[in-house]
Motif scaffolding. Structure first.
Motif, PDB file in Angstrom:
ATOM      1  N   GLY A   8     -15.522  36.696  49.753  1.00 24.92           N
ATOM      2  CA  GLY A   8     -16.360  35.364  49.811  1.00 24.92           C
ATOM      3  C   GLY A   8     -16.033  34.760  51.111  1.00 24.92           C
ATOM      4  N   GLY A   9     -16.653  35.607  52.219  1.00 20.24           N
ATOM      5  CA  GLY A   9     -16.911  35.069  53.350  1.00 20.24           C
ATOM      6  C   GLY A   9     -18.037  34.636  53.481  1.00 20.24           C
ATOM      7  N   LEU A  10     -18.908  34.277  54.656  1.00 25.91           N
ATOM      8  CA  LEU A  10     -20.240  33.669  54.714  1.00 25.91           C
ATOM      9  C   LEU A  10     -21.092  34.836  54.157  1.00 25.91           C
ATOM     10  N   GLN A  11     -21.185  36.150  54.332  1.00 28.31           N
ATOM     11  CA  GLN A  11     -21.737  37.033  54.056  1.00 28.31           C
ATOM     12  C   GLN A  11     -21.897  37.275  52.438  1.00 28.31           C
ATOM     13  N   GLY A  12     -20.644  37.201  52.020  1.00 25.81           N
ATOM     14  CA  GLY A  12     -20.623  37.310  50.591  1.00 25.81           C
ATOM     15  C   GLY A  12     -21.236  36.235  49.659  1.00 25.81           C
ATOM     16  N   PHE A  29     -15.530  37.920  44.418  1.00 29.51           N
ATOM     17  CA  PHE A  29     -14.210  38.052  44.168  1.00 29.51           C
ATOM     18  C   PHE A  29     -13.463  38.191  45.693  1.00 29.51           C
ATOM     19  N   ASP A  30     -12.836  37.324  45.664  1.00 29.72           N
ATOM     20  CA  ASP A  30     -11.879  37.277  46.862  1.00 29.72           C
ATOM     21  C   ASP A  30     -10.237  36.965  46.760  1.00 29.72           C
ATOM     22  N   ARG A  31      -9.626  37.626  47.465  1.00 31.74           N
ATOM     23  CA  ARG A  31      -8.082  37.485  47.565  1.00 31.74           C
ATOM     24  C   ARG A  31      -7.514  36.323  47.967  1.00 31.74           C
ATOM     25  N   ASN A  32      -8.206  35.444  48.614  1.00 29.98           N
ATOM     26  CA  ASN A  32      -7.326  34.129  48.960  1.00 29.98           C
ATOM     27  C   ASN A  32      -7.766  33.089  47.934  1.00 29.98           C
ATOM     28  N   ARG A  38     -11.505  32.937  55.890  1.00 31.74           N
ATOM     29  CA  ARG A  38     -11.187  33.614  57.040  1.00 31.74           C
ATOM     30  C   ARG A  38     -12.090  33.530  58.303  1.00 31.74           C
ATOM     31  N   ALA A  39     -12.639  34.766  58.740  1.00 31.29           N
ATOM     32  CA  ALA A  39     -13.429  34.669  59.925  1.00 31.29           C
ATOM     33  C   ALA A  39     -14.783  33.652  59.759  1.00 31.29           C
ATOM     34  N   ALA A  40     -15.050  33.644  58.490  1.00 30.25           N
ATOM     35  CA  ALA A  40     -16.307  32.704  58.263  1.00 30.25           C
ATOM     36  C   ALA A  40     -15.959  31.186  58.861  1.00 30.25           C
ATOM     37  N   VAL A  41     -14.729  30.673  58.618  1.00 31.77           N
ATOM     38  CA  VAL A  41     -14.416  29.481  59.134  1.00 31.77           C
ATOM     39  C   VAL A  41     -13.653  29.471  60.443  1.00 31.77           C
ATOM     40  N   ALA A  42     -13.339  30.499  60.892  1.00 32.44           N
ATOM     41  CA  ALA A  42     -12.431  30.488  62.136  1.00 32.44           C
ATOM     42  C   ALA A  42     -13.279  30.950  63.452  1.00 32.44           C
ATOM     43  N   ASN A  43     -14.568  30.887  63.323  1.00 30.72           N
ATOM     44  CA  ASN A  43     -15.481  31.424  64.482  1.00 30.72           C
ATOM     45  C   ASN A  43     -15.977  30.072  65.267  1.00 30.72           C
ATOM     46  N   GLU A  44     -16.663  30.647  66.253  1.00 29.63           N
ATOM     47  CA  GLU A  44     -17.116  29.428  67.185  1.00 29.63           C
ATOM     48  C   GLU A  44     -18.623  28.904  66.647  1.00 29.63           C
ATOM     49  N   GLY A  45     -19.240  29.688  65.775  1.00 30.28           N
ATOM     50  CA  GLY A  45     -20.511  29.214  65.263  1.00 30.28           C
ATOM     51  C   GLY A  45     -21.528  29.187  66.096  1.00 30.28           C
ATOM     52  N   LYS A  46     -21.748  29.881  67.057  1.00 32.74           N
ATOM     53  CA  LYS A  46     -22.974  30.215  68.116  1.00 32.74           C
ATOM     54  C   LYS A  46     -23.960  30.878  67.077  1.00 32.74           C
ATOM     55  N   ILE A  47     -25.194  30.506  66.955  1.00 30.81           N
ATOM     56  CA  ILE A  47     -26.378  31.150  66.275  1.00 30.81           C
ATOM     57  C   ILE A  47     -27.134  31.911  67.336  1.00 30.81           C
ATOM     58  N   GLN A 193      -7.615  40.465  44.554  1.00 33.56           N
ATOM     59  CA  GLN A 193      -7.578  41.550  45.632  1.00 33.56           C
ATOM     60  C   GLN A 193      -8.332  42.672  45.237  1.00 33.56           C
ATOM     61  N   VAL A 194      -9.314  43.308  46.005  1.00 34.10           N
ATOM     62  CA  VAL A 194      -9.974  44.328  45.516  1.00 34.10           C
ATOM     63  C   VAL A 194      -9.354  45.500  45.828  1.00 34.10           C
ATOM     64  N   THR A 195      -9.097  46.586  45.086  1.00 30.61           N
ATOM     65  CA  THR A 195      -8.149  47.654  45.489  1.00 30.61           C
ATOM     66  C   THR A 195      -8.966  48.886  45.391  1.00 30.61           C
ATOM     67  N   GLY A 347      -8.319  31.588  64.340  1.00 31.40           N
ATOM     68  CA  GLY A 347      -9.028  32.966  64.725  1.00 31.40           C
ATOM     69  C   GLY A 347      -9.221  33.909  63.550  1.00 31.40           C
ATOM     70  N   GLY A 348      -9.572  34.823  63.944  1.00 30.50           N
ATOM     71  CA  GLY A 348      -9.959  35.814  62.991  1.00 30.50           C
ATOM     72  C   GLY A 348     -10.492  37.324  63.593  1.00 30.50           C
ATOM     73  N   VAL A 349     -10.543  38.380  62.718  1.00 32.82           N
ATOM     74  CA  VAL A 349     -10.949  39.408  63.087  1.00 32.82           C
ATOM     75  C   VAL A 349     -12.315  39.617  63.365  1.00 32.82           C
ATOM     76  N   GLY A 385     -21.849  42.137  61.289  1.00 33.14           N
ATOM     77  CA  GLY A 385     -21.699  42.076  62.651  1.00 33.14           C
ATOM     78  C   GLY A 385     -21.540  40.836  63.449  1.00 33.14           C
ATOM     79  N   LYS A 386     -22.015  39.888  62.935  1.00 33.41           N
ATOM     80  CA  LYS A 386     -22.114  38.397  63.375  1.00 33.41           C
ATOM     81  C   LYS A 386     -22.372  37.472  62.390  1.00 33.41           C
ATOM     82  N   LEU A 387     -21.593  36.190  62.210  1.00 30.90           N
ATOM     83  CA  LEU A 387     -22.140  35.162  61.395  1.00 30.90           C
ATOM     84  C   LEU A 387     -23.538  34.787  61.407  1.00 30.90           C
ATOM     85  N   THR A 388     -24.154  34.982  62.473  1.00 26.04           N
ATOM     86  CA  THR A 388     -25.660  34.644  62.836  1.00 26.04           C
ATOM     87  C   THR A 388     -26.438  35.343  61.743  1.00 26.04           C
ATOM     88  N   MET A 389     -26.052  36.870  61.310  1.00 31.30           N
ATOM     89  CA  MET A 389     -26.842  37.717  60.835  1.00 31.30           C
ATOM     90  C   MET A 389     -26.546  37.594  59.211  1.00 31.30           C
TER      91      MET A 389
HETATM   92  C1  LIG Z   1     -12.759  33.796  67.113  1.00 33.56           C
HETATM   93  C2  LIG Z   1     -14.212  34.335  66.663  1.00 33.56           C
HETATM   94  C3  LIG Z   1     -15.432  33.878  66.860  1.00 33.56           C
HETATM   95  C4  LIG Z   1     -16.537  34.127  66.727  1.00 33.56           C
HETATM   96  N1  LIG Z   1     -17.663  33.707  67.011  1.00 33.56           N
HETATM   97  C5  LIG Z   1     -18.959  33.816  66.436  1.00 33.56           C
HETATM   98  C6  LIG Z   1     -20.154  33.264  66.856  1.00 33.56           C
HETATM   99  O1  LIG Z   1     -20.047  32.289  67.633  1.00 33.56           O
HETATM  100  N2  LIG Z   1     -21.342  33.588  66.488  1.00 33.56           N
HETATM  101  C7  LIG Z   1     -21.576  34.512  65.367  1.00 33.56           C
HETATM  102  O2  LIG Z   1     -22.595  34.871  65.040  1.00 33.56           O
HETATM  103  N3  LIG Z   1     -20.344  35.258  64.969  1.00 33.56           N
HETATM  104  C8  LIG Z   1     -19.006  34.892  65.481  1.00 33.56           C
HETATM  105  N4  LIG Z   1     -17.967  35.616  64.950  1.00 33.56           N
HETATM  106  C9  LIG Z   1     -18.057  36.614  64.075  1.00 33.56           C
HETATM  107  C10 LIG Z   1     -18.155  36.035  62.614  1.00 33.56           C
HETATM  108  O3  LIG Z   1     -17.210  35.106  62.252  1.00 33.56           O
HETATM  109  C11 LIG Z   1     -18.282  37.125  61.469  1.00 33.56           C
HETATM  110  O4  LIG Z   1     -18.946  38.207  62.054  1.00 33.56           O
HETATM  111  C12 LIG Z   1     -18.237  36.802  60.092  1.00 33.56           C
HETATM  112  O5  LIG Z   1     -17.811  35.501  59.869  1.00 33.56           O
HETATM  113  C13 LIG Z   1     -18.264  37.762  59.280  1.00 33.56           C
HETATM  114  O6  LIG Z   1     -18.347  37.931  57.977  1.00 33.56           O
HETATM  115  P1  LIG Z   1     -17.893  36.979  56.932  1.00 33.56           P
HETATM  116  O7  LIG Z   1     -17.812  35.560  57.064  1.00 33.56           O
HETATM  117  O8  LIG Z   1     -18.230  37.332  55.252  1.00 33.56           O
HETATM  118  O9  LIG Z   1     -16.230  37.377  56.699  1.00 33.56           O
HETATM  119  P2  LIG Z   1     -15.005  36.839  56.318  1.00 33.56           P
HETATM  120  O10 LIG Z   1     -14.937  35.367  56.293  1.00 33.56           O
HETATM  121  O11 LIG Z   1     -13.693  37.514  56.912  1.00 33.56           O
HETATM  122  O12 LIG Z   1     -14.986  37.208  54.631  1.00 33.56           O
HETATM  123  C14 LIG Z   1     -14.544  38.330  54.221  1.00 33.56           C
HETATM  124  C15 LIG Z   1     -13.893  37.928  53.013  1.00 33.56           C
HETATM  125  O13 LIG Z   1     -13.241  39.063  52.277  1.00 33.56           O
HETATM  126  C16 LIG Z   1     -12.021  38.696  51.807  1.00 33.56           C
HETATM  127  N5  LIG Z   1     -11.180  39.988  51.546  1.00 33.56           N
HETATM  128  C17 LIG Z   1     -11.116  41.040  52.458  1.00 33.56           C
HETATM  129  N6  LIG Z   1     -10.496  42.279  51.954  1.00 33.56           N
HETATM  130  C18 LIG Z   1     -10.378  41.878  50.607  1.00 33.56           C
HETATM  131  C19 LIG Z   1     -10.060  42.623  49.443  1.00 33.56           C
HETATM  132  N7  LIG Z   1      -9.285  43.957  49.568  1.00 33.56           N
HETATM  133  N8  LIG Z   1      -9.937  42.009  48.329  1.00 33.56           N
HETATM  134  C20 LIG Z   1     -10.357  40.568  48.307  1.00 33.56           C
HETATM  135  N9  LIG Z   1     -10.769  39.926  49.079  1.00 33.56           N
HETATM  136  C21 LIG Z   1     -10.813  40.364  50.458  1.00 33.56           C
HETATM  137  C22 LIG Z   1     -11.204  37.879  52.715  1.00 33.56           C
HETATM  138  O14 LIG Z   1     -10.414  37.075  52.068  1.00 33.56           O
HETATM  139  C23 LIG Z   1     -12.527  37.018  53.397  1.00 33.56           C
HETATM  140  O15 LIG Z   1     -12.569  35.890  52.564  1.00 33.56           O
HETATM  141  C24 LIG Z   1     -16.752  35.080  65.524  1.00 33.56           C
HETATM  142  C25 LIG Z   1     -15.638  35.793  65.069  1.00 33.56           C
HETATM  143  C26 LIG Z   1     -14.328  35.494  65.379  1.00 33.56           C
HETATM  144  C27 LIG Z   1     -13.312  35.801  64.798  1.00 33.56           C
END
Ligand SMILES: Cc1cc2nc3c(=O)[nH]c(=O)nc-3n(C[C@H](O)[C@H](O)[C@H](O)COP(=O)(O)OP(=O)(O)OC[C@H]3O[C@@H](n4cnc5c(N)ncnc54)[C@H](O)[C@@H]3O)c2cc1C
Length: 407
Positions: A8-12, A29-32, A38-47, A193-195, A347-349, A385-389
């Motif tokens: 349930g990050g931005l991609q999901g 489904f999300d474990r939090n 997670r990364a969805a909220v901890a990034n810099e937000g550059k599009i 948590q997805v296993t 921060g995040g991964v 790859g990136k939030l942008t995408m």
């Molecule tokens: C410091 C930083 C700066 C960044 N700056 C930019 C930027 O400026 N521009 C840009 O385009 N991108 C940026 N990014 C990259 C961007 O944040 C990520 O590419 C994007 O957020 C990843 O997709 P997501 O949001 O779905 O990930 P996440 O938010 O990490 O979502 C994944 C979700 O899966 C859940 N999860 C993981 N494993 C399991 C499991 N086994 N079971 C259940 N739940 C699970 C997690 O709890 C999480 O909620 C940055 C990243 C970081 C860390």
């Protein structure tokens, strides 16, 4: 037809919204204990419009990023309606060539010019798709006087205006959570948590929940787990045949004291540098790679690094980042880290193909175009790859699932 969206990050969340728009029910489904935590909220937000990737001289990363950037605002305008108007947009970024840059000012200038041409081509009749901003004006090189006014000119060798902006990811996350909560087609299962994902008549998604182990059957599965993605793909025998890096990166944000002059939004290229993201209301985000990069893992599952670090790391990151950047962004010099308001260190991964860090100009990390949706039958693995995408790949993924239904 039921679709499981893992993560349930931005991609999901974008995938679930894109499916619901097509009349398809989805369960996220999300474990939090909250979406977008997670990364969805901890990034810099550059599009990203593609200007950042001057080391990818094939322009493939730039082309990829601009597709995502042009799809981003229209996606949220459609799904969030008027609440998207309340999202703050940063002041546009200047691209600044650092003294230790891996590309010369001339090379960066040429790169920005070519990327601008590609953006004009890609935006075509969608001229206002990028937050209504004018994409027709080419990046302009700052005069020496302008550069000296904002940066230490010994370190900032050249600076160029661009139209590129960032959004505040925390504000976006709040709006997306509310939107998803209100959508009758989207079911949200937190603390799950997805296993694994097992073959069945369709797929069985296996989950660890508070009440024990659960199995739920779905017709399609979308793996949008970001740093958890490889582990679940591996349960289906899908292991990448190339090296990857999970990098833990932090950034700091705060509200500038009233009366302080705003720093310029600036992206330092090309190499292990960082950014200033500046909003008109004083919200300021800083990241400086040598300070903020705090971990690297080549494991299938990286450690569960904290989004909000505890002390003393939190203070070290705030002080270290401010100190490093104040050396060449003079208006940050007078700031007292202890007296700042609304301080967030988060921060995040970052998951990406590559073997060496960005200190290596030939690192694969400088190329980010090999991302997207990989489908094996009805199992879809999405690497944004990136939030942008995220919105762009959500449309691709939902389109594939819809096509399977109508077939
Ligand atoms: C410091 C930083 C700066 C960044 N700056 C930019 C930027 O400026 N521009 C840009 O385009 N991108 C940026 N990014 C990259 C961007 O944040 C990520 O590419 C994007 O957020 C990843 O997709 P997501 O949001 O779905 O990930 P996440 O938010 O990490 O979502 C994944 C979700 O899966 C859940 N999860 C993981 N494993 C399991 C499991 N086994 N079971 C259940 N739940 C699970 C997690 O709890 C999480 O909620 C940055 C990243 C970081 C860390």
């Amino acid at each position: 037809m039921r679709v499981a969206v893992l993560g349930g990050g931005l991609q999901g969340c974008c995938v679930a919204l894109a499916l619901a728009e097509r009349g398809i029910d989805a369960a996220i489904f999300d474990r939090n204990d909250q979406l977008l935590s997670r990364a969805a909220v901890a990034n810099e937000g550059k599009i990203h419009l593609g200007y950042m990737y001057a080391n990818d001289v094939s322009y493939s990363t730039a082309r990829m990023m601009m597709q995502g950037a042009l799809a981003f605002a229209p996606f949220f305008a459609r799904h969030l309606g008027s609440s998207q108007d309340s999202l703050s947009i940063s002041r546009p970024a200047a691209y600044v060539v650092h003294r230790d840059s891996q590309r010369s000012p001339g090379q960066v200038s040429q790169y920005l010019k070519t990327v601008h041409g590609l953006i004009r081509e890609a935006s075509g009749r969608r001229g206002d798709a990028y937050f209504g901003r004018d994409l027709t004006t080419a990046p302009r090189m700052w005069s020496e006087a302008e550069r000296e006014a904002e940066f230490d000119p010994q370190i900032a060798l050249a600076a160029f205006d661009t139209a590129e902006v960032a959004i505040d990811p925390a504000a976006l996350a709040g709006a997306v959570r509310s939107r998803i909560e209100a959508d009758p087609r989207i079911d949200v299962r937190l603390q799950h948590q997805v296993t694994s994902v097992d073959d069945a008549d369709g797929f069985d998604v296996v989950l660890q929940a508070r009440c024990g182990i659960l199995r739920e059957r779905f017709d399609h599965v979308v793996n949008a787990l970001w740093d958890g993605r490889f582990a679940i793909n591996e349960t289906r025998g899908l292991r990448p045949d190339r090296p990857w890096l999970h990098r833990l990166k932090y950034g700091v944000s705060f509200r500038l004291p009233r009366g302080t002059s705003l720093p310029p939004s600036a992206t330092f290229v090309s190499g292990p540098f960082g950014e200033v993201v500046s909003y008109a209301d004083g919200l300021t985000y800083l990241t400086w790679y040598p300070v903020c990069l705090q971990g690297i893992s080549t494991d299938v599952t990286p450690p569960e690094w904290p989004t909000y670090p505890a002390e003393p790391l939190r203070s070290d990151l705030l002080q270290g980042t401010l100190k490093a950047m104040a050396q060449f962004v003079p208006c940050l010099r007078g700031l007292d880290p202890g007296g700042l308001e609304e301080v967030t260190v988060k921060g995040g991964v970052i998951v990406a193909w590559g073997e060496t860090d960005i200190y290596d100009p030939r690192s694969e990390l400088h190329r980010r175009f090999e991302i997207g949706v990989t489908s094996r039958g009805r199992f879809h693995s999405v690497d944004p790859g990136k939030l942008t995408m995220a919105p762009y790949f959500a449309e691709v993924c939902a389109g594939r699932i819809l096509q399977d239904i109508v077939r």
